[in-house]
Design a protein around this motif. Structure first.
Motif, PDB file in Angstrom:
ATOM      1  N   THR A 109     -11.344  21.205 140.238  1.00 41.54           N
ATOM      2  CA  THR A 109     -10.659  22.553 140.790  1.00 41.54           C
ATOM      3  C   THR A 109      -9.139  22.161 141.020  1.00 41.54           C
ATOM      4  O   THR A 109      -8.242  22.883 140.834  1.00 41.54           O
ATOM      5  N   ARG A 110      -8.848  20.776 141.662  1.00 40.64           N
ATOM      6  CA  ARG A 110      -7.437  20.481 141.775  1.00 40.64           C
ATOM      7  C   ARG A 110      -6.697  20.323 140.494  1.00 40.64           C
ATOM      8  O   ARG A 110      -5.716  20.737 140.159  1.00 40.64           O
ATOM      9  N   GLU A 113      -5.972  23.915 139.307  1.00 44.02           N
ATOM     10  CA  GLU A 113      -4.815  24.410 140.227  1.00 44.02           C
ATOM     11  C   GLU A 113      -3.404  23.807 139.802  1.00 44.02           C
ATOM     12  O   GLU A 113      -2.594  24.270 140.152  1.00 44.02           O
TER      13      GLU A 113
END
Length: 116
Positions: A109-110, A113
């Protein structure tokens, strides 16, 4: 005495459909790994290519696939391959990440993003 009519083809159809889904999933896993390995080479990333698709990796990729579409997955992996942090080129991280680290859901997820 009741007669139960069984469609013997039903179990064959169900099994065939399940086998087809598993085959398609396995093909998807392999496409992801080949793309990732090609991009490791193309980008000159310090992250090592993937040589083996373990059950643990399959499960992590299944979870990712449920939440992200193909373009988002490519974006996340591309971001990780270009990230100085994931490549071990920052004060905080001196060694490159590996594929298992990248596909852990929170790290993925990081990466998606762009915050690695």
């Amino acid at each position: 005495n009741t007669n139960i009519v069984c469609d013997t083809n039903y179990s064959k159809k169900t099994k065939t459909k399940r086998e087809e889904l598993l085959k398609n999933e396995e093909e998807w896993f392999l496409k992801v790994l080949h793309w990732f390995n090609d991009m490791v080479t193309y980008t000159g990333s310090s992250i090592r290519p993937v040589r083996f698709l373990s059950d643990k990796r399959r499960e992590a990729l299944r979870l990712i696939r449920k939440e992200y579409n193909g373009e988002q997955i490519r974006t996340a992996l591309d971001n990780a391959l270009h990230s100085p942090y994931a490549n071990g080129k920052t004060k905080q991280r001196k060694t490159p990440a590996d594929f298992d680290w990248i596909i852990r859901f929170d790290n993925f997820t990081r990466a998606f993003e762009g915050s690695l």
